[in-house]
Enzyme design. Structure first.
Site, PDB file in Angstrom:
ATOM      1  N   ILE A   1       5.461 -29.343 -19.294  1.00 17.07           N
ATOM      2  CA  ILE A   1       4.151 -29.298 -18.678  1.00 17.07           C
ATOM      3  C   ILE A   1       4.110 -28.307 -17.507  1.00 17.07           C
ATOM      4  O   ILE A   1       3.092 -27.657 -17.274  1.00 17.07           O
ATOM      5  CB  ILE A   1       3.702 -30.734 -18.257  1.00 17.07           C
ATOM      6  CG1 ILE A   1       2.181 -30.806 -18.169  1.00 17.07           C
ATOM      7  CG2 ILE A   1       4.335 -31.189 -16.976  1.00 17.07           C
ATOM      8  CD1 ILE A   1       1.509 -31.054 -19.474  1.00 17.07           C
ATOM      9  N   CYS A   2       5.251 -28.131 -16.825  1.00 15.72           N
ATOM     10  CA  CYS A   2       5.231 -27.201 -15.682  1.00 15.72           C
ATOM     11  C   CYS A   2       5.079 -25.756 -16.170  1.00 15.72           C
ATOM     12  O   CYS A   2       4.453 -24.929 -15.509  1.00 15.72           O
ATOM     13  CB  CYS A   2       6.462 -27.379 -14.809  1.00 15.72           C
ATOM     14  SG  CYS A   2       7.987 -27.075 -15.666  1.00 15.72           S
ATOM     15  N   THR A   3       5.656 -25.451 -17.347  1.00 16.19           N
ATOM     16  CA  THR A   3       5.466 -24.119 -17.918  1.00 16.19           C
ATOM     17  C   THR A   3       3.987 -23.907 -18.236  1.00 16.19           C
ATOM     18  O   THR A   3       3.406 -22.864 -17.913  1.00 16.19           O
ATOM     19  CB  THR A   3       6.290 -23.965 -19.218  1.00 16.19           C
ATOM     20  OG1 THR A   3       7.659 -24.111 -18.903  1.00 16.19           O
ATOM     21  CG2 THR A   3       6.051 -22.624 -19.872  1.00 16.19           C
TER      22      THR A   3
ATOM     23  N   ASN B   1       2.077 -23.747 -14.790  1.00 16.22           N
ATOM     24  CA  ASN B   1       2.363 -22.736 -13.766  1.00 16.22           C
ATOM     25  C   ASN B   1       2.865 -21.394 -14.271  1.00 16.22           C
ATOM     26  O   ASN B   1       2.509 -20.361 -13.714  1.00 16.22           O
ATOM     27  CB  ASN B   1       3.420 -23.287 -12.792  1.00 16.22           C
ATOM     28  CG  ASN B   1       2.991 -24.610 -12.219  1.00 16.22           C
ATOM     29  OD1 ASN B   1       1.834 -24.785 -11.858  1.00 16.22           O
ATOM     30  ND2 ASN B   1       3.910 -25.562 -12.167  1.00 16.22           N
TER      31      ASN B   1
END
Lengths: 546, 430
Positions: B212-214, B217
């Protein structure tokens, strides 16, 4: 795995909801893209007979959208046919032309496809071919498929089609009960988009100047710590390798100990314990000692005799441009690799831990370099060799140089007959089940022919065949001193004797799928078709290649 | 050797109808089981008694129905919950343009009955979970042509649970097929005897999941932008309104949203087709591969129903991308299979791991893959997904360490509403 660039080309108007045709073919466009689909939509298929197996094959070619198919078959539907063929309407079809019934019901599957029933007697047509233009007629097709064709007709047809490259490949399919085999007669088949799952080299062991320069320009120790955790592993490895080489006489890690200490070096470059990009670099470190030199399978393609002629006898440019485009490109590639020691770079990067900015930067470095190297190939091809190939083919070729394929085909029957039968003799040793099945089907073909039983279509009562007849026919094709593997042969022969003319619905459907898959690969020139004879045993459920 | 009889002929049979198949049924071959009795009895069973269920009337299902009808099965049932979409027409050959929108099971059944005289195909337009054990008990054989792992796990567990040692009739052979592009597999499962579907869960291709961070962000691929549009932007903009991946307008919205983001980040390659592929998790599918796998499934059904030849033991896989490569092997039963094994699964976790972390592990682990698991021990509930009151009551446990709730060597029972079985975990700590 689906490459997103393949899918990209599958869409017609970017942004718009796809049209009905694109939606209909969506699930296959994701495999062979619009280029493959265009080839399929130009293909003209000829099938001799409309047996259950033949119509099963055609079904799987009509659905994906070939241009045209012809069924050549003058027989009338028998009660036996009506029982096992989905593309006949049971008792209602009995007595009608089998080809016409099959064409009508197959054509329903796809309105875009044109079907034609040719009810000429093909025995007469083929055997008197010289007088009635059979050669010209056959050359109007992309591929010819036959199922259980009478032995003499098969020989005649395969001779005609083997004459030269301009004739279509011939797919020969044979089956009896649970056993079957098929092979494709062709001279040569070249594949650019083989879709073989090997990744192109990132050339980390031999980084191109712009990449090396960028890797060396980074101030790893003093940069922002967040940025430090977002440098792609490719850049980290190029940098680490340069650092390593400085300390080791400009040599790469070679021994196990050196490789381990290189990995420690990468790990020691971390500034925080949990920097995942460095962990990735460590696990990808093998790329530093995986040589980017030209793979041996590609080097072996350069030994083709057509490649040696022009460079030896320069300036024979006129003849070079008349080579098939694939071989012009292959020659240009050969020269490129001789000068550089590696294959042209491709711009496809795998995903890796990185910030967007750094990833896009890296992508652009690769893209620019790939363009330069493609230009070099093009320059060799056009300016140095005087070749002539269109740009889209050049693009595809340069993107796929790490997985090019050239298949050398053979004539139907060559397996059993060439080298004085040595090929089949050694196959009987190494793959006795497969070889015995292939030999058994040949023996059956022979015995049925001698009994005057046309395999054109089934009609009760089934012919009575003995194991002795089959064994005798098989032995006749073997060189002296070669024996049949007893267990395997008895299993095969016993099964053929049980069901000599059974075109079982499941066997037919399975062959329909296997053969159509191979035909699609031949037509699209994508993926790799079977190299040899594919043997199928549906008792133990296996396939094998001899 | 060749008899002309058709078992007990029905009005629809005509002389010669089974000429091809009877060559097999009138004589045994060298590899036929000695118990095979050639002739009328086996034909009568196949044509007048055998009752077979086909699950799925899609790519494999259409092929399976046609093959079964031609081989002589006369009483065929089919279940499918889907309606026909235009993208089915490149391979689901019983359907035409005019059928788009209609239930697959019903259209397929009608087509087969019209084309193959004397065959009865009984369709059910609905879910397999709507039916109970009594329903499944009526069949001799079940063939699955499904594209859903969840549905396969359900039917597999249901059939294993149905086996009653006292009643041989309760053991229903399950033949399962699946395809993806040029690849596919077919297998024979004899519930409780051979390895079952659950035993081989770890052989499934792992789905690519993007962190999810990929997505939030550091997008790098077009797929990351599409996931951003569907996972983060859709709920933010549309609130409660559910996304329908079959609605072209929804796909268009996602495509445009993803394109904007891609442009912002200089990422190339977002297209309508890729957007649809990512959000629907589209698996490429072609007629020829389906034909191979369906034929192989039906061939096993025919051999099992007639004993005319040995059947597959027990797994056949095919890869058609580079030549024709196939591999036939015996997949082995797993002693700790939660469906057919009986032994608890050993799991070693950190004594610091919170319950939440254990749940993530259960979702991700290749051989477990349980979505939305509920956890309990013999004497307490650790975390329950439903009903809402119990979920609320057990929610505080999510942040507790597992080691506070379960002693070393203790067992946790894992259940999920989608699966008709429970998994026992024996927990040890590191």
């Amino acid at each position: 795995m689906i490459n997103s660039s393949d899918v990209q080309t599958a869409i017609v108007a970017d942004g718009a909801v796809p049209d009905n045709k694109t939606r209909r073919y969506d699930r296959q466009l994701r495999l062979w893209a619009t280029s493959g689909q265009a080839a399929i939509e130009q293909a003209r298929i000829l099938v001799l007979s409309s047996s259950a197996t033949s119509t099963s094959i055609l079904k799987n070619l009509v659905l994906p959208g070939i241009s045209h198919f012809t069924i050549l078959d003058h027989s009338l539907v028998t009660p036996e046919d009506a029982g096992n063929n989905f593309f006949l309407e049971g008792p209602e079809s009995i007595g009608k032309y089998r080809a016409q019934e099959a064409v009508r019901l197959l054509a329903e599957l796809n309105e875009e496809v044109e079907g034609r029933a040719d009810t000429r007697n093909f025995r007469e047509f083929l055997l008197n071919g010289e007088n009635n233009g059979v050669r010209e007629w056959l050359s109007g097709y992309t591929i010819v498929i036959v199922h259980n064709l009478d032995k003499d007709l098969l020989e005649t047809l395969s001779n005609i089609l083997w004459h030269d490259d301009s004739f279509p490949p011939l797919v020969v399919v044979r089956s009896a009960g649970f056993l079957a085999d098929f092979s494709i007669q062709f001279h040569e088949h070249t594949v650019i988009e083989s879709h073989i799952e090997t990744s192109p080299s990132l050339r980390i062991d031999n980084a191109f100047p712009a990449l090396k320069e960028y890797a060396l320009s980074l101030d790893l120790d003093n940069m922002d710590i967040t940025d430090h955790g977002h440098i792609p592993y490719v850049v980290l490895l190029v940098r680490a390798l340069e650092d390593w080489k400085k300390e080791h006489n400009n040599l790469q890690p070679k021994t196990y100990a050196e490789k381990q200490s290189f990995k420690s070096l990468v790990s020691s470059m971390k500034r925080k314990l949990d920097e995942e990009n460095f962990e990735e670099a460590e696990s990808q470190a093998y790329r530093c000692w995986t040589s980017s030199s030209v793979p041996s399978e590609i080097v072996s393609l350069f030994s083709d005799s057509r490649l040696s002629a022009p460079s030896a006898s320069l300036p024979a440019f006129a003849s070079f441009a008349s080579l098939p485009p694939f071989f012009q490109l292959l020659k240009a590639l050969q020269i490129f690799t001789e000068r550089n020691g590696y294959l042209p770079l491709t711009s496809t990067l795998p995903d890796m831990r990185s910030s967007t900015e750094e990833y896009v930067r890296l992508q652009n470095l690769y893209k620019r370099r790939a363009e330069e190297e493609k230009a070099e190939v093009k320059n060799i091809l056009i300016d140095e060799l005087g070749g002539k190939v269109d740009d889209s083919m050049l693009d595809d070729f340069v993107k796929n140089t790490h997985r090019l394929k050239v298949l050398k085909g053979r004539k139907w029957g060559a397996f059993v007959h060439s080298n004085g039968g040595q090929l089949i003799a050694s196959a009987l040793e190494t793959s006795p089940k497969q070889a015995a099945t292939h030999l058994g089907l040949s023996a059956l073909e022979d015995v049925l022919f001698k009994k005057g039983y046309s395999s054109l279509h089934g009609k009760a009562p089934a012919p009575q065949i003995t194991i002795e007849e089959l064994t005798e026919a098989a032995k006749a094709t073997l060189p002296p001193g070669v024996t049949l593997p007893e267990t395997e042969w008895n299993e095969v022969a016993g099964e053929l004797m049980r069901a000599p003319t059974a075109d079982l619905p499941n066997t037919a459907a399975l062959l329909g799928g296997l053969v159509a898959q191979e035909v699609i690969k031949m037509i699209t020139k994508q993926y790799v078709p079977v190299d040899g004879c594919c043997v199928v045993d549906l008792i133990e459920t296996w396939t094998g290649i001899i | 050797m060749i008899s002309q009889s058709n078992g007990f002929a029905t009005p629809h049979d005509w002389a010669g109808r089974y000429y091809h198949i009877d060559q097999i049924l009138d004589a045994s071959g060298p590899r036929t089981d000695p118990a095979f009795s050639a002739g009328d009895e086996v034909k009568d069973f196949l044509r007048n008694k055998a009752k077979i269920l086909v699950i799925g009337a899609g790519g494999l299902g259409c092929e399976i129905l046609a093959n079964l009808a031609l081989t002589g099965f006369k009483d065929i049932h089919v279940i499918d919950m889907d309606t026909i979409d235009i993208s089915n027409l490149n391979r689901q050959f019983l359907f035409r343009q005019k059928d788009v929108g209609k239930p697959k099971a019903i259209v397929a059944a009608e087509f087969i009955m019209k084309r193959v005289p004397g065959v009865t195909v009984t369709p059910y337009f609905g879910k397999i979970q709507d039916k109970d054990e009594d329903y499944y008990m009526q069949f001799n054989l079940i063939i699955c042509g499904l594209d859903s792992v969840e549905a396969r796990r359900w039917i597999n567990a249901t059939l294993v649970n149905m086996v009653d040692g006292e009643n041989p009739e309760s053991l229903k052979p399950l033949i399962d097929g699946g395809t993806e592009g040029f690849k596919g597999q077919a297998r024979v499962i004899l519930p409780t005897i051979t390895s079952c579907y659950e035993c081989s869960l770890d052989m499934l291709n792992k789905q690519t999941a993007f962190p999810i961070c990929t997505i939030a962000n550091t997008p790098r691929l077009p797929e990351h932008c599409i996931e951003w549009a569907s996972v983060l932007e859709w709920p933010r903009v549309h609130g409660e309104k559910k996304m329908d991946t079959d609605d072209p307008e929804h796909i268009t919205w996602l495509y445009q949203t993803a394109s904007k983001r891609a442009k912002e980040f200089n990422i190339e390659g977002v297209t309508w087709s890729l957007t649809q592929g990512v959000v629907k998790n589209i698996i490429p599918a072609i007629a020829s591969t389906n034909a191979i796998i369906a034929a192989s499934c039906c061939n096993e059904a025919f051999k099992i129903a007639t004993s005319s030849a040995a059947y597959l033991n027990n797994y056949f896989m095919l890869i058609g991308t580079d030549g024709v490569y196939s591999y036939t092997f015996e997949h082995e039963k797993r002693a700790d299979c939660p469906v057919c094994g009986g032994e608890a699964v050993d799991m070693s976790i950190s004594s610091e791991l919170p319950v939440e972390g254990l749940i993530d592990l259960l979702v991700e682990k290749q051989d477990i893959q349980i979505k939305k698991p509920s956890l309990s021990t013999a004497n307490k509930q650790i975390y329950l997904q439903a009903p809402p009151q119990l979920e609320a009551a057990t929610r505080p446990n999510l942040s507790k360490k597992v080691s506070e709730l379960v002693p070393p060597g203790g067992e946790i029972t894992v259940t999920a509403s989608t699966l008709p079985f429970s998994l026992s975990l024996r927990i040890t700590y590191t």
